[in-house]
Structures are given as structure tokens and as C-alpha cells.
Design a protein around this motif. Structure first.
Motif, PDB file in Angstrom:
ATOM      1  N   ASP A 155     -12.032   3.909  13.460  1.00  0.00           N
ATOM      2  CA  ASP A 155     -10.834   3.101  13.214  1.00  0.00           C
ATOM      3  C   ASP A 155     -10.441   2.424  14.526  1.00  0.00           C
ATOM      4  O   ASP A 155      -9.869   3.050  15.411  1.00  0.00           O
ATOM      5  CB  ASP A 155      -9.696   3.991  12.716  1.00  0.00           C
ATOM      6  CG  ASP A 155      -8.446   3.184  12.366  1.00  0.00           C
ATOM      7  OD1 ASP A 155      -8.413   1.980  12.660  1.00  0.00           O
ATOM      8  OD2 ASP A 155      -7.513   3.774  11.801  1.00  0.00           O
ATOM      9  N   GLU A 180      -0.488  -8.343   2.711  1.00  0.00           N
ATOM     10  CA  GLU A 180      -1.581  -8.692   3.606  1.00  0.00           C
ATOM     11  C   GLU A 180      -1.509 -10.140   4.075  1.00  0.00           C
ATOM     12  O   GLU A 180      -1.829 -10.443   5.223  1.00  0.00           O
ATOM     13  CB  GLU A 180      -2.901  -8.444   2.874  1.00  0.00           C
ATOM     14  CG  GLU A 180      -4.122  -8.444   3.742  1.00  0.00           C
ATOM     15  CD  GLU A 180      -5.361  -8.068   2.947  1.00  0.00           C
ATOM     16  OE1 GLU A 180      -6.348  -7.669   3.567  1.00  0.00           O
ATOM     17  OE2 GLU A 180      -5.330  -8.177   1.707  1.00  0.00           O
ATOM     18  N   ARG A 221     -10.636  -4.703   7.304  1.00  0.00           N
ATOM     19  CA  ARG A 221     -11.891  -4.501   6.588  1.00  0.00           C
ATOM     20  C   ARG A 221     -11.952  -5.340   5.318  1.00  0.00           C
ATOM     21  O   ARG A 221     -12.977  -5.382   4.648  1.00  0.00           O
ATOM     22  CB  ARG A 221     -12.055  -3.028   6.195  1.00  0.00           C
ATOM     23  CG  ARG A 221     -12.300  -2.096   7.358  1.00  0.00           C
ATOM     24  CD  ARG A 221     -12.716  -0.716   6.897  1.00  0.00           C
ATOM     25  NE  ARG A 221     -12.824   0.187   8.041  1.00  0.00           N
ATOM     26  CZ  ARG A 221     -11.918   1.114   8.348  1.00  0.00           C
ATOM     27  NH1 ARG A 221     -10.862   1.262   7.568  1.00  0.00           N
ATOM     28  NH2 ARG A 221     -12.078   1.868   9.412  1.00  0.00           N
ATOM     29  N   GLY A 222     -10.834  -5.989   5.012  1.00  0.00           N
ATOM     30  CA  GLY A 222     -10.761  -6.763   3.788  1.00  0.00           C
ATOM     31  C   GLY A 222     -10.901  -8.251   4.020  1.00  0.00           C
ATOM     32  O   GLY A 222     -11.813  -8.713   4.716  1.00  0.00           O
ATOM     33  N   LYS A 258     -10.956   7.750   5.118  1.00  0.00           N
ATOM     34  CA  LYS A 258     -10.243   6.596   5.672  1.00  0.00           C
ATOM     35  C   LYS A 258      -8.736   6.865   5.809  1.00  0.00           C
ATOM     36  O   LYS A 258      -7.902   6.012   5.533  1.00  0.00           O
ATOM     37  CB  LYS A 258     -10.468   5.347   4.812  1.00  0.00           C
ATOM     38  CG  LYS A 258     -11.929   4.934   4.666  1.00  0.00           C
ATOM     39  CD  LYS A 258     -12.524   4.512   5.982  1.00  0.00           C
ATOM     40  CE  LYS A 258     -13.929   3.965   5.827  1.00  0.00           C
ATOM     41  NZ  LYS A 258     -14.892   4.972   5.357  1.00  0.00           N
ATOM     42  N   SER A 294      -7.194  -1.263   6.827  1.00  0.00           N
ATOM     43  CA  SER A 294      -7.747  -1.819   5.577  1.00  0.00           C
ATOM     44  C   SER A 294      -7.697  -3.345   5.586  1.00  0.00           C
ATOM     45  O   SER A 294      -8.606  -3.996   5.062  1.00  0.00           O
ATOM     46  CB  SER A 294      -6.981  -1.267   4.370  1.00  0.00           C
ATOM     47  OG  SER A 294      -5.603  -1.625   4.434  1.00  0.00           O
ATOM     48  N   TRP A 295      -6.660  -3.925   6.194  1.00  0.00           N
ATOM     49  CA  TRP A 295      -6.584  -5.383   6.255  1.00  0.00           C
ATOM     50  C   TRP A 295      -7.758  -5.962   7.033  1.00  0.00           C
ATOM     51  O   TRP A 295      -8.333  -6.980   6.646  1.00  0.00           O
ATOM     52  CB  TRP A 295      -5.273  -5.817   6.903  1.00  0.00           C
ATOM     53  CG  TRP A 295      -4.058  -5.580   6.055  1.00  0.00           C
ATOM     54  CD1 TRP A 295      -4.012  -5.036   4.804  1.00  0.00           C
ATOM     55  CD2 TRP A 295      -2.710  -5.881   6.399  1.00  0.00           C
ATOM     56  NE1 TRP A 295      -2.722  -4.961   4.344  1.00  0.00           N
ATOM     57  CE2 TRP A 295      -1.897  -5.482   5.316  1.00  0.00           C
ATOM     58  CE3 TRP A 295      -2.105  -6.423   7.518  1.00  0.00           C
ATOM     59  CZ2 TRP A 295      -0.516  -5.633   5.322  1.00  0.00           C
ATOM     60  CZ3 TRP A 295      -0.724  -6.578   7.530  1.00  0.00           C
ATOM     61  CH2 TRP A 295       0.068  -6.195   6.437  1.00  0.00           C
ATOM     62  N   GLU A 318       0.841  -1.199   0.000  1.00  0.00           N
ATOM     63  CA  GLU A 318       0.000   0.000   0.000  1.00  0.00           C
ATOM     64  C   GLU A 318       0.875   1.247   0.000  1.00  0.00           C
ATOM     65  O   GLU A 318       1.678   1.458   0.903  1.00  0.00           O
ATOM     66  CB  GLU A 318      -0.912  -0.006   1.229  1.00  0.00           C
ATOM     67  CG  GLU A 318      -1.948  -1.123   1.215  1.00  0.00           C
ATOM     68  CD  GLU A 318      -1.421  -2.465   1.698  1.00  0.00           C
ATOM     69  OE1 GLU A 318      -2.218  -3.401   1.834  1.00  0.00           O
ATOM     70  OE2 GLU A 318      -0.198  -2.577   1.949  1.00  0.00           O
ATOM     71  N   ARG A 361      -5.652   7.446   8.179  1.00  0.00           N
ATOM     72  CA  ARG A 361      -5.316   7.065   9.544  1.00  0.00           C
ATOM     73  C   ARG A 361      -5.016   8.266  10.437  1.00  0.00           C
ATOM     74  O   ARG A 361      -5.429   8.313  11.598  1.00  0.00           O
ATOM     75  CB  ARG A 361      -4.117   6.104   9.519  1.00  0.00           C
ATOM     76  CG  ARG A 361      -3.534   5.746  10.879  1.00  0.00           C
ATOM     77  CD  ARG A 361      -4.485   4.938  11.721  1.00  0.00           C
ATOM     78  NE  ARG A 361      -3.966   4.733  13.066  1.00  0.00           N
ATOM     79  CZ  ARG A 361      -4.699   4.307  14.080  1.00  0.00           C
ATOM     80  NH1 ARG A 361      -5.962   4.015  13.912  1.00  0.00           N
ATOM     81  NH2 ARG A 361      -4.168   4.162  15.278  1.00  0.00           N
ATOM     82  N   GLY A 404     -16.549   1.327   8.732  1.00  0.00           N
ATOM     83  CA  GLY A 404     -15.810   2.573   8.570  1.00  0.00           C
ATOM     84  C   GLY A 404     -16.273   3.693   9.466  1.00  0.00           C
ATOM     85  O   GLY A 404     -15.913   4.860   9.248  1.00  0.00           O
TER      86      GLY A 404
END
Length: 613
Positions: A592, A323, A552-553, A408, A549-550, A296, A410, A589
Motif C-alpha cells: 500500500d 472518487e 488502483r481504480g 486490502k 482503492s482510488w 465506501e 489499510r 496490491g
């Protein structure tokens, strides 16, 4: 560099040699990764000592440990490096007949000549133990800043110590019982402060301390070093630049000696870049540099490290953490042994793994922030009163949270969730909140009980803040992260900016040369500009992975399954409805919660492995 362990019995007249030999074999196997080149043991009537060796200096058998005095009465096991061992050897050359070329024998000779006072002469990283049969006492010591670990357990029958917990709790008679009193501190800060370890009745020897244990079981703990910040040198900025430049070169040069391949960790930030630039200029040969980044772009610092490597002409090696590296988390948590949740442990582990395949020694830039006030939270502490007077604080929090939900980013979450809410507190508690991994409110909602009240302290000056971080954040968070990850891959890591003589010198530096306006590490920037003009320096972000993000993925469902598989709920420690709320808010979202989820995930894996380390 080594793994060390041992056991002293108090009441038994003579140990069961067969049973102890079996325990010794088990302990040596647990410490093999810390020293794959050699292993040795010493066993007598009431005591045994063991060592596994990672050979760095004098690769011959003459460096074998445990190392025994000529009269057979004093035995040493030693983990670390004494960088000034040549000077010490010269001091003792007419008083001791040396058989080896390394630093272990020099340390033994220093103890034989000076006893406990030998600590004042040592410049390096170390944890060592001496059995002095002349006095029937065990002498344990740890270096001033806590680079090398030393854990211990005792009861009415015996005293045991080891470099790592797994070599203790694997022994008969040493229980592995979770100490619930560390929970609040762990989830707040991501680590367990000394002397606790997360296990009942197992302790860490604090940095800059030594412990004497008699054959009857009497213990005596002593601090042998601290920093005096009260005396400031009245020098000009130019004079400070020259003095510190000379000291930095000295600190790097004495860490370049090695009989095995050596490399450098380069992040692209100020500290590691300066260390690498100095090494490239004084070593007389091309150096190897190693860097880690992420797929990323927002989190990836590889391009900056690459620019530094090109500027200094190093042979550069890179690693991209993706990831799917989360699949290694179980093994990583098992190696760290204590409840530990520094998010950068993952890329640090991967970097050490790659580096260890090519070299046996790596040099990094750890220590610059603690010496010269590099963390953003130091600005927050310095200007707390001014920030606290700003209007519309609550409105700013709400507005930033809205922006976070849209963008989003950080940093928006950090400011709205950590710094702005801390402004309503007094200066000390505001700083502690800004230093925390997870907010006090969130930890209170997570845990069913508040199990420990934090110690009150005074942080009246920047020196107080730096001293606090040195004794806690550095010693119990940053340094164990590097030691465990590196030694798991049989790699020694040296840190020039953690030289205790540099800390003693920087303590005499006036605040204005550490923080000048909004500029942190002011004097370091000036040194680089003068000594290495054109070096492309920037403020690094740190090795923080894109956890938000990890989670949420692809790992969103896996994390939820892990949290509700019965381990956490069965512990009766957590409010599971709050955990469910945290996962839902993060996935959508709304907030965080990446660091809280990470801390829970690490703790869950640790709790599940509690009895199998």
C-alpha cells in the motif's frame, strides 16, 4: 476574519505611489476570498497596509480596516477573533472613545495602551500587524497555537508580509524560488515545518511569537508564550471532571457570539461531539451541524455523526465525498500554496465548501487530541519499551503484509509498514517514524539526495511528546489545512478545544488521566459519561479518503500519466525508476503506497503551479 498584507521600504525616501497602488490592487484581489465584504488600504511615505474583511462582528462600516488611531499615527490590520474583547473593552472604556462594536478597535486600543504587552491579555485566534508611526516600527504577532497564518519576506530594500503566500509572490521584487531543503521533510511528514514555507527567503512567523521590524530594516523576533507542564495539580478524578467540564463550557460559550449565521462541524468522534453537545445545551436554540463522509463504507463515518445529531437534536447536513472529487485537487493544491499533502485536505475542502454556502462561522473539535493525548501513536510511545521486547517482529511484518495483499485492509499496512518497523529504533525515532506519513526508507529511495538532517530532540515524557506535536503537527499541518480550506470559501472556523487557557489547564493534568491503560483521552470519556450520559461516542477514524482503492481504480492510469509527463522527471529530484516500482506494487496490491503516491501527486501539481499562484 480577514486577509492582511503590507510592505515597508527601508531605503526609499518615498514610495512610487502609482506603482504601489497597482501592487495594492493586485494583493487585494489575491486576498478577496479571505474577506469578500470589504477592502481597504493605507499608504504613506514608506509603507502600505491592506485588508480584506469577512464581517463577523459589527457588520457596519465602523469595522473597516486598516484601522487608524485617533491621532493618525498608529495603523492596524487584523485577521482573527478576540473572544474576550468585551471584557477588554470594559477595561479601557474610560481611556478610549470607541466608535465600533467589534474586536478590531478593541485590539487597536489595547496596543495604544499596553504596547507589545497587549498580547498577554488576548484570548483568541489572531495574526495582526501594527505600524507604529511614533516609533517608526512594524509590529507583527501571531496567536499562541497558530490558528491564523502570517508569512513574510525581506531583503535589503523592504519587508513584506501577508496572510497567504500568493499575496507575496505576486509582488514585484519577491521571487518564487523553490527551496529544495524542505523535500525530505515534506515527503516524510506531508508538510513544511515553520519557519520554512517551501520558498526561498519566505518565512512563516511561528505561533506565540512577535516580530518587530524597524524602518531601517533591523528585526527582532520574540516568543511571548509557552506552556509549563512541570506543575501538576493534585486533584481527584472527580474534581478534574468538574474543573474541565466548566472550562469546556466556557470555551464553547465565548465562541458562540456572531452577527452572522453559525454552524458546527460534527465528525461523530469524541471531540466534535462534545463541543456540539455543549453548544446545543447552552445556546438555547437548535444548532446546525455539518458532516462529511465517503461512499465506501469502511471509511464512512456519517452514520455515527447522524447518531450524535439525533441525540442532541441538531439540524443536520451531510456531504458524501466520492472518487470523482479528485478532479478538484489542482485547485486545492493551488490554494494551499506550500507543499502540503494531508490526505484529509480533500474532504476538508469539500466540507468547507458546503458549510460556507449556509453559514459564515463554523465551530469544530480540533485540539482535543493534542490536549488530552488522543492519537494512537501516543500509546505506541508510552509502551514502546514493552513492545520492543516482543519476539517475532520481522515475522509479524511479513505475515501482515501477506494478509494485506489478500484482504486490502489499510490498518494491516499501517501496522506492518509503520509501527512494527519502528520498534527497532530508539524511542524518539520510533515515535517520529510512527508520526510520519511515509517511511524513512521509502523517502530515501524516492529522492536522489538526502537534503536535510532532522533535528535531534528529547521526548522523555508524554508532556514532551504533546509539546512537540503542538508546535509542529498541530501548528504546521492541522491548522493550516483548516484555515486555507475554510477561508477559500469565506468561512471562519473557531475551535473551543484550542483555547490557550484550556491547554494551560490540561498541562497540569497528570498523565494517568490522559492515558489510562490502553484508553486514550481518558478524562474526556469520563466527562462525556457524566455530563452527557447516553451520548453515542466512538473513536473516530479521521477524514482519510480511501486513496488506496482510488489509485488502483479509475485514477491508476491518470496518476501514472501525471508522474511521467515531464514535470517530475524534469526536476531531477526523484528516482523515476523507484516511482515506477511504487506504482506497479500498489496497482498489483503487493504494497500500500497510497500516501506516497498522494504526496507525489500533490507535489507534482504544486511544482507545476509554482510560478502562477
Amino acid at each position: 476574519m480577514c486577509g492582511i498584507a503590507g510592505k515597508l521600504y527601508f531605503k526609499t525616501r518615498e514610495v512610487n505611489s502609482q506603482a504601489e497602488k497597482s501592487a495594492i490592487r493586485s494583493v487585494l484581489s489575491k486576498l478577496h476570498h479571505r474577506g469578500p465584504d470589504d477592502a481597504g488600504s493605507f499608504l504613506s511615505a514608506k509603507i502600505w497596509l491592506v485588508s480584506t474583511r469577512l464581517a463577523i462582528l459589527d457588520l457596519s462600516a465602523a469595522g473597516h480596516q486598516p484601522m487608524i488611531s485617533p491621532d493618525g499615527k498608529v495603523v492596524l490590520v487584523f485577521n482573527g477573533e478576540i473572544y474576550n474583547y468585551r471584557n477588554l473593552r470594559e477595561k479601557l472604556k474610560n481611556k478610549y472613545s470607541f466608535k465600533s462594536r467589534g474586536d478590531s478597535e478593541v485590539l487597536l486600543a489595547m496596543y495604544l495602551h499596553y504596547g507589545i504587552k497587549c498580547l498577554a491579555f488576548l484570548r483568541g485566534m489572531f495574526a495582526f500587524v501594527v505600524w507604529d508611526g511614533r516609533l517608526n516600527k512594524l509590529f507583527l504577532a501571531r496567536d499562541r497555537l497558530g490558528k491564523k497564518p502570517l508569512k513574510y519576506y525581506f531583503d535589503d530594500n523592504f519587508f513584506a508580509f501577508a496572510s497567504e503566500l500568493k499575496a507575496l509572490i505576486s509582488q514585484p521584487g519577491i521571487p518564487s524560488i523553490f527551496d529544495e531543503t524542505v523535500l525530505q521533510e515534506y515527503f516524510t511528514n506531508g508538510y513544511v515545518k515553520s519557519p520554512q514555507t517551501g520558498y526561498k527567503n519566505i518565512f512563516k512567523l511561528p505561533p506565540a511569537h512577535y516580530l518587530v521590524v524597524s524602518s531601517s530594516g533591523k528585526q527582532s523576533l520574540h516568543k511571548y508564550w509557552d506552556i509549563d507542564y512541570s506543575h501538576k495539580l493534585n486533584l481527584s478524578e472527580n474534581e478534574w471532571i468538574e474543573i474541565l467540564s466548566d472550562k469546556l463550557v466556557e470555551c464553547v460559550k465565548i465562541r458562540l457570539e456572531s452577527d452572522v449565521p453559525l454552524g458546527f462541524h460534527l465528525s461523530g468522534g469524541m471531540d466534535s461531539s462534545l463541543v456540539c453537545a455543549i453548544a446545543a445545551s447552552v445556546s438555547g436554540k437548535k444548532i446546525n451541524t455539518f458532516s462529511v463522509g465517503f461512499a465506501e463504507n469502511e471509511y464512512n463515518e456519517l452514520p455515527y455523526a447522524r447518531n450524535i445529531a439525533a441525540a442532541i437534536g441538531s439540524s443536520h447536513h451531510e456531504l458524501t465525498v466520492r472518487e470523482n472529487s479528485l478532479k478538484f485537487l489542482g485547485d486545492i493544491v493551488k490554494s494551499y500554496e506550500e507543499p502540503f499533502a494531508d490526505p484529509s485536505m480533500l474532504p476538508t475542502w469539500m466540507l468547507m465548501k458546503k458549510t460556507g454556502k449556509m453559514v459564515r462561522v463554523a465551530i469544530n473539535g480540533d485540539g482535543g487530541d493534542e490536549n488530552f493525548a488522543g492519537y494512537p501513536r501516543y500509546l505506541f510511545w508510552k509502551y514502546h519499551r514493552q513492545l520492543n521486547s516482543l519476539p517475532w517482529q520481522k515475522e509479524a511484518v511479513s505475515l501482515l503484509k501477506i494478509f494485506y495483499r489478500i484482504l486490502k485492509i489499510r490498518s494491516l499496512s499501517v501496522v506492518s509498514g509503520k509501527y512494527l518497523p519502528a520498534l527497532g529504533k530508539d524511542r524518539v525515532n520510533a515515535y517520529l517514524s510512527a508520526s510520519a506519513l511515509t517511511g524513512e526508507k521509502e523517502v530515501g529511495l524516492l529522492l536522489k539526495k538526502n537534503r536535510k538532517h532532522f533535528q535531534k530532540m528529547q521526548l522523555n515524557s508524554l508532556d514532551d511528546v504533546l509539546a512537540y506535536d503542538r508546535k509542529s503537527y498541530l501548528a504546521d499541518y492541522l491548522l493550516p489545512k483548516v484555515d486555507i480550506a475554510s477561508m477559500a470559501h469565506s468561512l471562519e472556523v473557531r475551535s473551543p478545544l484550542l483555547d490557550h487557557t484550556l491547554f494551560e489547564l490540561s498541562a497540569q493534568l497528570p498523565d494517568r488521566l490522559k492515558i489510562n491503560g490502553l484508553q486514550r483521552k481518558y478524562i474526556m470519556r469520563k466527562i462525556i459519561a457524566r455530563k452527557f450520559p447516553g451520548l453515542p461516542i466512538r473513536q473516530k477514524h479521521g477524514f482519510l479518503p480511501p486513496l488506496a482503492s482510488w489509485f488502483r481504480g479509475k485514477y491508476e492510469k491518470q496518476v501514472r500519466d501525471e508522474f511521467f509527463d515531464g514535470v517530475l522527471s524534469g526536476s531531477d529530484l526523484f528516482d523515476m525508476s523507484y516511482i515506477n516500482k511504487v506504482l506497479k506494487e500498489h496497482a498489483e496490491g503487493i504494497n500500500d503506497h497510497a500516501y506516497l503516491i498522494w504526496s507525489l501527486l500533490c507535489f507534482k501539481k504544486w511544482l507545476g503551479q509554482l510560478n502562477i499562484l
